[in-house]
Write an enzyme that holds these catalytic residues in place. Structure first.
Site, PDB file in Angstrom:
ATOM      1  N   LYS A   1      66.535  -5.526 -72.078  1.00  0.00           N
ATOM      2  CA  LYS A   1      65.382  -5.189 -71.167  1.00  0.00           C
ATOM      3  C   LYS A   1      64.344  -4.295 -71.465  1.00  0.00           C
ATOM      4  CE  LYS A   1      65.470  -4.574 -66.221  1.00  0.00           C
ATOM      5  NZ  LYS A   1      66.063  -4.893 -64.778  1.00  0.00           N
TER       6      LYS A   1
ATOM      7  N   GLU B   1      68.819  -1.429 -71.706  1.00  0.00           N
ATOM      8  CA  GLU B   1      67.577  -1.331 -70.998  1.00  0.00           C
ATOM      9  C   GLU B   1      66.989   0.175 -71.401  1.00  0.00           C
ATOM     10  OE1 GLU B   1      67.178  -1.290 -66.562  1.00  0.00           O
ATOM     11  OE2 GLU B   1      65.097  -1.099 -66.637  1.00  0.00           O
TER      12      GLU B   1
ATOM     13  N   ARG C   1      61.120  -4.648 -58.305  1.00  0.00           N
ATOM     14  CA  ARG C   1      59.919  -4.385 -57.470  1.00  0.00           C
ATOM     15  C   ARG C   1      59.222  -5.788 -57.608  1.00  0.00           C
ATOM     16  NH1 ARG C   1      58.453   1.293 -59.601  1.00  0.00           N
ATOM     17  NH2 ARG C   1      59.562   0.403 -61.291  1.00  0.00           N
TER      18      ARG C   1
ATOM     19  N   SER D   1      59.772  -4.640 -64.570  1.00  0.00           N
ATOM     20  CA  SER D   1      58.578  -4.824 -63.922  1.00  0.00           C
ATOM     21  C   SER D   1      57.807  -3.211 -63.971  1.00  0.00           C
ATOM     22  CB  SER D   1      58.188  -5.571 -62.708  1.00  0.00           C
ATOM     23  OG  SER D   1      59.058  -4.852 -61.694  1.00  0.00           O
ATOM     24  N   GLY D   2      58.590  -2.325 -64.014  1.00  0.00           N
ATOM     25  CA  GLY D   2      57.971  -1.058 -64.093  1.00  0.00           C
ATOM     26  C   GLY D   2      56.924  -0.379 -63.529  1.00  0.00           C
ATOM     27  N   GLY D   3      56.511  -0.886 -62.164  1.00  0.00           N
ATOM     28  CA  GLY D   3      55.716  -0.374 -61.634  1.00  0.00           C
ATOM     29  C   GLY D   3      54.210  -1.292 -61.374  1.00  0.00           C
TER      30      GLY D   3
ATOM     31  N   ARG E   1      62.969   3.115 -50.384  1.00  0.00           N
ATOM     32  CA  ARG E   1      62.206   1.877 -49.978  1.00  0.00           C
ATOM     33  C   ARG E   1      62.454   1.668 -48.482  1.00  0.00           C
ATOM     34  NH1 ARG E   1      61.668   1.799 -55.088  1.00  0.00           N
ATOM     35  NH2 ARG E   1      62.374   0.715 -56.672  1.00  0.00           N
TER      36      ARG E   1
HETATM   37  P1  13P Z   1      61.425  -2.828 -62.041  1.00  0.00           P
HETATM   38  O1  13P Z   1      61.332  -4.176 -62.084  1.00  0.00           O
HETATM   39  O2  13P Z   1      61.336  -2.597 -60.349  1.00  0.00           O
HETATM   40  O3  13P Z   1      60.913  -1.821 -62.688  1.00  0.00           O
HETATM   41  O4  13P Z   1      63.193  -2.668 -61.745  1.00  0.00           O
HETATM   42  C1  13P Z   1      63.760  -3.295 -62.976  1.00  0.00           C
HETATM   43  C2  13P Z   1      65.213  -2.345 -63.120  1.00  0.00           C
HETATM   44  O5  13P Z   1      66.377  -2.825 -63.139  1.00  0.00           O
HETATM   45  C3  13P Z   1      64.672  -0.758 -63.377  1.00  0.00           C
HETATM   46  O6  13P Z   1      66.154  -0.254 -64.042  1.00  0.00           O
END
Ligand code: 13P
Length: 336
Positions: A217, A175, A290, A259-261, A31
Site C-alpha cells: 500500500k 504500507e 478519505r 489516497s494520502g490527502g 473527522r
Molecule cells: P487515506 O486514503 O485517507 O490516505 O487513508 C488510507 C490509510 O489507510 C492511511 O493509513
C-alpha cells in the site's frame, strides 16, 4: 496457490479495492468534530455500519480495514461487524500498529510502534474474523529526510509485523507512506519513495515473508502539497508506475494505493491513468480512506438518519473508484 495468496487475490479481485475505515478513535474524533457530530462509540458505529451495508460493498469492496473498536462492535441486527462485511463478499481486516511515535535520535521523524504483544493480538483478531492486517510506516520528506535511520527502522518494523501476520494465517498489507506535506518536487518524491520501498523489500525478504501472500500500500508519486512544481496527472501515473516497476518484486500480487490527502476526484483520476498505462503484472487498485468516505461523511453529517442518501453517496464514489481500478473511468461519469 497458497491460502495467503488466495486471500490476497480475493481482496484484489477485478474492479475491487479496499475501504480503509481504520481511523483510530483520535482521528475519527477529528473527522466528526469537523462536521459537528459528537464522537461517541454509537455514532462511529452508525456511520461505519451505514457504509458496510451499502450495495457497492458487493461489487467494489474486496476488503475493509477496521480499527480495534469497530471489529468488536455489533450491528443493529446483532451481527458482528466482521460478519456483516463477510456477508457482502468482502474480507475483514484490521489495523494492528499502535501509531507513529517520535523516532529517538531523529525527533522530526516517526517510528511506528505495536510489535510488543502483536502475536497474541493477531490470534484474537483472527478469532474475531480478520483475514488481513495493516501496518503503516510514515516518512516525512525534505532535502535531509527521510533519514537512513527512519528508512531502516520502519522497514525493519514492517517486516517483523508482516512475518508475524503471516504466521497467524493472515495477509499483511505493507504500507510505507511518504507524506505529501512539503514543497518538494515529484522527482524528489520518486527518489525517496523508491529508496523507502526498496529497503522494505530487502527487510521483508530477510524476514522470509511470502511476498505472494502480501499486498503493498504505497503513496502515488506526487509533488509536495505546497510545491509550485505541479505536474499533469499523466506524469503522476507514469512516475508511479516507473517507481513500482523498479522496486517491487514481481511475486507481489497487487498494489493498493492510499489516497494520502488527494481529493476524491484526483485519487480516482490518477488511479485510472495508472491502470490505463499499467504494463506490469501487478493488480493496481485502491485502499482509500478519505477518498472513499469524504462525500459520504459530509452528506451523513446533514442528517445522520438518512441512511439511503449516505449509502447512495458512498456507492457513487466506490463505483467511480472501481472503474478507475479497471482504467474505465472518465470525468463525465461523475455527474451521471
Ligand atoms: P487515506 O486514503 O485517507 O490516505 O487513508 C488510507 C490509510 O489507510 C492511511 O493509513
Amino acid at each position: 496457490m497458497s491460502e495467503l495468496n488466495s486471500i490476497a487475490l480475493k481482496i484484489l479481485s477485478i474492479g475491487k479495492g479496499i475501504l480503509a475505515a481504520d481511523e483510530s478513535t483520535g482521528t475519527m474524533t477529528k473527522r466528526l468534530d469537523a462536521i459537528n457530530i459528537p464522537s461517541t462509540p454509537d455514532n462511529r458505529l452508525l456511520f461505519r455500519e451505514t457504509l458496510f451495508s451499502s450495495e457497492s460493498m458487493k461489487t467494489c469492496i474486496g476488503g475493509v480495514i477496521l480499527y480495534d473498536e469497530t471489529i468488536k462492535q455489533n450491528t443493529s441486527s446483532k451481527k458482528t461487524i466482521p460478519e456483516l462485511i463477510s456477508a457482502s463478499g468482502a474480507v475483514p481486516g484490521i489495523k494492528v500498529d499502535t501509531g507513529a511515535k517520535i523516532l529517538a535520535n531523529s525527533p522530526d521523524e516517526k517510528i511506528t510502534e505495536g510489535l510488543d504483544g502483536l502475536r497474541e493480538r493477531l490470534k484474537e483478531y483472527y478469532k474475531l474474523g480478520a483475514r488481513f492486517a495493516k501496518w503503516r510506516g510514515v516518512y516525512i520528506i525534505s532535502d535531509k529526510y527521510p533519514s537512513k535511520l527512519s528508512i531502516n527502522t520502519n522497514a525493519h518494523a514492517l517486516a517483523r509485523y508482516a512475518a508475524l501476520v503471516q504466521e497467524s494465517g493472515m495477509v499483511p498489507i505493507v504500507e510505507p507512506e511518504v507524506l505529501m506535506d512539503g514543497n518538494h518536487s515529484a522527482e524528489d518524491c520518486f527518489n525517496k519513495t523508491s529508496e523507502v520501498i526498496k529497503k522494505c523489500y530487502e527487510e521483508l525478504i530477510l524476514n522470509k515473508v511470502d511476498l505472494t501472500g502480501s499486498i503493498l500500500k504505497p503513496n502515488m508519486i506526487l509533488p509536495g502539497s505546497s510545491s509550485d512544481k505541479k505536474i499533469i496527472n499523466e506524469k503522476v501515473a507514469k512516475l508511479t508506475l516507473k517507481c513500482l516497476k523498479e522496486t517491487v518484486p514481481t511475486e507481489v500480487p497487487g498494489i493498493a494505493f492510499l489516497s494520502g490527502g488527494q481529493t476524491e476526484i484526483e485519487a480516482t483520476e490518477n488511479l485510472n491513468l495508472i491502470n490505463k498505462h499499467n504494463d506490469t503484472e501487478f493488480i493496481m487498485t485502491y485502499s482509500y480512506g478519505r477518498a472513499l468516505q469524504q462525500s459520504a461523511l459530509k452528506f451523513w453529517s446533514k442528517d445522520t438518519n438518512n441512511i439511503k442518501g449516505t449509502q447512495d453517496t458512498f456507492n457513487h464514489r466506490a463505483n467511480m473508484c472501481s472503474l478507475a481500478a479497471q482504467g474505465k473511468w472518465s470525468e463525465k461519469l461523475e455527474t451521471k
